[in-house]
Design an enzyme around this catalytic site. Structure first.
Site, PDB file in Angstrom:
ATOM      1  N   CYS A 180       0.832  -1.207   0.000  1.00  0.00           N
ATOM      2  CA  CYS A 180       0.000   0.000   0.000  1.00  0.00           C
ATOM      3  C   CYS A 180       0.869   1.261   0.000  1.00  0.00           C
ATOM      4  O   CYS A 180       0.432   2.318  -0.437  1.00  0.00           O
ATOM      5  CB  CYS A 180      -0.912   0.040   1.224  1.00  0.00           C
TER       6      CYS A 180
ATOM      7  N   ASP B 224      -2.878  -3.243   7.802  1.00  0.00           N
ATOM      8  CA  ASP B 224      -3.953  -4.088   8.325  1.00  0.00           C
ATOM      9  C   ASP B 224      -3.964  -5.441   7.621  1.00  0.00           C
ATOM     10  O   ASP B 224      -4.296  -6.462   8.217  1.00  0.00           O
ATOM     11  CB  ASP B 224      -5.304  -3.402   8.133  1.00  0.00           C
TER      12      ASP B 224
ATOM     13  N   CYS C  58      -2.926   3.721   3.093  1.00  0.00           N
ATOM     14  CA  CYS C  58      -3.428   2.534   3.778  1.00  0.00           C
ATOM     15  C   CYS C  58      -4.509   2.960   4.770  1.00  0.00           C
ATOM     16  O   CYS C  58      -4.673   4.142   5.061  1.00  0.00           O
ATOM     17  CB  CYS C  58      -2.283   1.805   4.469  1.00  0.00           C
ATOM     18  N   ASP C  59      -5.204   1.960   5.284  1.00  0.00           N
ATOM     19  CA  ASP C  59      -6.428   2.225   6.051  1.00  0.00           C
ATOM     20  C   ASP C  59      -6.268   3.275   7.152  1.00  0.00           C
ATOM     21  O   ASP C  59      -7.133   4.121   7.334  1.00  0.00           O
ATOM     22  CB  ASP C  59      -6.914   0.932   6.706  1.00  0.00           C
ATOM     23  N   LYS C  60      -5.206   3.186   7.919  1.00  0.00           N
ATOM     24  CA  LYS C  60      -5.094   4.086   9.066  1.00  0.00           C
ATOM     25  C   LYS C  60      -4.248   5.305   8.783  1.00  0.00           C
ATOM     26  O   LYS C  60      -4.392   6.320   9.450  1.00  0.00           O
ATOM     27  CB  LYS C  60      -4.493   3.341  10.281  1.00  0.00           C
TER      28      LYS C  60
ATOM     29  N   CYS D  52      -5.421  -1.792  -1.088  1.00  0.00           N
ATOM     30  CA  CYS D  52      -6.311  -2.927  -1.364  1.00  0.00           C
ATOM     31  C   CYS D  52      -7.443  -2.496  -2.290  1.00  0.00           C
ATOM     32  O   CYS D  52      -8.016  -1.421  -2.140  1.00  0.00           O
ATOM     33  CB  CYS D  52      -6.863  -3.480  -0.063  1.00  0.00           C
TER      34      CYS D  52
ATOM     35  N   GLU E 141      -9.817  -5.393  13.953  1.00  0.00           N
ATOM     36  CA  GLU E 141     -10.794  -5.748  12.910  1.00  0.00           C
ATOM     37  C   GLU E 141     -10.980  -7.256  12.892  1.00  0.00           C
ATOM     38  O   GLU E 141     -10.017  -8.010  13.025  1.00  0.00           O
ATOM     39  CB  GLU E 141     -10.273  -5.312  11.539  1.00  0.00           C
TER      40      GLU E 141
ATOM     41  N   SER F  31     -12.954  -5.023   8.963  1.00  0.00           N
ATOM     42  CA  SER F  31     -12.204  -4.531   7.816  1.00  0.00           C
ATOM     43  C   SER F  31     -13.214  -4.112   6.766  1.00  0.00           C
ATOM     44  O   SER F  31     -14.336  -4.625   6.722  1.00  0.00           O
ATOM     45  CB  SER F  31     -11.338  -5.656   7.282  1.00  0.00           C
TER      46      SER F  31
HETATM   47 FE1  FES Z   1      -3.194  -1.208   3.189  1.00  0.00          FE
HETATM   48 FE2  FES Z   1      -5.391  -2.687   2.668  1.00  0.00          FE
HETATM   49  S1  FES Z   1      -3.711  -3.196   3.973  1.00  0.00           S
HETATM   50  S2  FES Z   1      -4.933  -0.660   2.045  1.00  0.00           S
END
Ligand code: FES
Length: 548
Positions: free
Chosen positions: A46, A77, A118-120, A187, A437, A463
């Site tokens: 990511c 994640d 990325c997510d966070k 992702c 998650e 997630s």
């Molecule tokens: Fe980074 Fe899904 S683990 S966007």
């Protein structure tokens, strides 16, 4: 200029001397100083291309001002999910925002461009920028392309469930593992990173039409270079992030994310952004929005298409224009261009319908996937994401686990009866600590083929890749003696996403008795996790640090 604190006047000679050693020249000291917060890291695809993007941003800025790149941390994640490491995921959002605040103020930057993938780290960047309240732009790292046979990270998680239930062999699992994630980028479905990137664009803090770009593309590099001119413009006009993000722009973002079937994490992060900016937004507001919107997108996790497919169909600008014209979006919100959302979309046509985004009058589903539920099991509210394929009301008996690990072991090793509601508790912000998650248990349920017959509820999170009949963010959490803490096996629970209710049926006397014998199953924690346990607020307000 704020940066004069380190660049001007004779008494700043020592500061300038240090800066000369990192490449500054005489002219640079007369320019705006702009921080470029990079979330580059080689721990995850990511973010492993973000160095290139930050260099492109630097190049773009240096035509107008002086850029300085600095790094912050990231976690992945996709890698931490299902193990102890995931306790650090949501906490990393607070570390990222705090580190950006720290560097920018310590270095007296005049403005900031942050790049997240990325997510966070996306909400982390945004929260950091909100706290600083400088002229700011967020740049998304971009999406990854699907792997072989249209697979991705969620395919790998779900294959694991198939492997444990003996539906595929080890060599087939290995084949999926090797071919699902190729190249760089976030992702690939409408999971948290892509959802948050779209939210950032709708909020007005990203350049229009940049949330839907492939990570490894010319357009992404151009987006980075163009940010130089735009941040300079924001500086000249003294437009700060608090001039851009307000109650209406957050509502706009929630509406778009809801219509597109975005991640429930997005709601958590938007609540935390509102909280950070003292904007009065709560779960009831979000409930009213999602109750009045249909589901129109066929994007993964519950749909068939990847974000790269949507990019190939032309992105979401036409869709935003359509939403504006039917008064779903407030077009008066300011954006980083210096123009309003309505002005940005002036020359865009509204004919958005394609194989992924359905006509709003003939939606995939008349109701929205995101549902905010309240009831005696969650007095402060909780969040579910129901595609509708699983039904809309679930009545079942509880099977209670006091950690994610306990639940995973059970799912893989035992027969699960129809109409079971798996309860995973002591996984909230304080209880976990860290609000992990539950992607591994939900993927395992799908993998073993019981998705339609089983529901899963938790005070943890999901997630963006989770699907099935799942309810998360149950608040108050078990650690805070919320009602989820007094559930026993075989309690009757009803999840009613039509009427937004989550109820358990245990008589009052028993409830009082159980409350007297509350037992805290939360694991002992240490270090920064302990700090998060002490400082985190309720998930219904975003679960960010309380600095009070
Ligand atoms: Fe980074 Fe899904 S683990 S966007």
């Amino acid at each position: 200029m704020k940066s004069n604190l380190i660049t001007k006047w004779p008494e700043k000679a020592a500061n300038r001397s240090m800066l000369r050693a990192v490449g500054f020249n005489d002219k640079d000291f007369n320019k705006y100083q702009i921080g470029v917060a990079s979330t580059w890291s080689n721990i995850t695809p990511c973010n492993n291309h973000i160095n290139i993007l930050s260099k492109a941003v630097e190049y773009g800025i240096n035509k107008y001002a002086k850029a300085t790149i600095f790094n912050t941390i990231t976690v992945s994640d996709g890698i931490s999910n299902g193990n102890f490491g995931m306790k650090y995921s949501l906490l990393s959002r607070e570390i990222i925002s705090s580190s950006i605040e720290t560097v920018c103020n310590a270095q007296s930057f005049d403005a900031i461009v942050s790049i997240g993938g990325c997510d966070k780290n996306i909400p982390g960047c945004i929260l950091g920028m909100c706290r600083l309240n400088l002229p700011s732009i967020f740049i998304y790292g971009g999406t990854i392309l699907p792997g072989k046979n249209r697979t991705d990270i969620v395919s790998v998680f779900e294959s694991l469930g198939k492997y444990y239930s003996k539906k595929i062999k080890e060599n087939e699992l290995l084949e999926i593992e090797k071919n699902s994630i190729i190249g760089s980028g976030s992702c690939s479905g409408m999971y948290t990173a892509n959802s948050m990137a779209i939210a950032a664009e709708v909020l007005g803090i990203s350049i229009p039409n940049t949330s839907l770009q492939n990570a490894q593309s010319i357009n992404k590099i151009l987006n980075c270079i163009n940010s130089g001119k735009i941040i300079f413009n924001l500086l000249k006009n003294n437009i700060k992030i608090k001039d851009i993000i307000n109650y209406n722009s957050i509502l706009n973002a929630i509406k778009v994310i809801s219509l597109l079937g975005g991640s429930t994490n997005c709601i958590l992060h938007l609540l935390s952004i509102a909280n950070c900016l003292n904007i009065n937004l709560n779960l009831k507001d979000i409930k009213n929005i999602s109750n009045n919107l249909p589901t129109i997108s066929d994007l993964k996790p519950s749909g068939n298409f990847f974000i790269s497919d949507l990019i190939n169909c032309g992105g979401i600008q036409k869709f935003l224009k359509f939403l504006l014209e039917i008064n779903i979006l407030n077009g008066d919100c300011l954006t980083v261009t210096g123009f309003t959302l309505k002005e940005n979309l002036k020359n865009i046509k509204n004919n958005y319908v394609n194989k992924i985004l359905k006509n709003i009058n003939f939606p995939l589903k008349k109701t929205n996937q995101i549902k905010i539920l309240f009831g005696n099991l969650s007095k402060n509210g909780c969040i579910s994401k129901i595609s509708g394929k699983e039904g809309e009301i679930f009545l079942g008996k509880s099977k209670v686990f006091n950690s994610e690990e306990e639940s995973i072991e059970f799912i893989y090793k035992n027969k699960i009866y129809k109409k079971t509601i798996i309860v995973i508790r002591f996984e909230g912000p304080k209880g976990g600590p860290g609000m992990r998650e539950m992607l591994t248990p939900t993927s395992a349920l799908i993998g073993v083929g019981v998705k339609k017959d089983i529901a899963l509820i938790t005070d943890g999170r999901f997630s963006g890749g989770s699907h099935g009949f799942v309810v998360g963010h149950i608040s108050p959490e078990a650690y805070n003696k919320g009602e989820i803490s007094i559930l026993f096996d075989n309690d009757l629970i009803m999840i009613d996403t039509i009427n937004n209710n989550i109820l358990f049926f245990v008589n009052k006397k028993k409830i009082e008795l159980r409350k007297k014998f509350f037992f805290n199953y939360s694991k002992i924690s240490y270090g920064i996790l302990n700090l998060y346990r002490k400082m985190s607020m309720d998930s219904s307000t975003g679960a960010n640090f309380s600095y009070e």
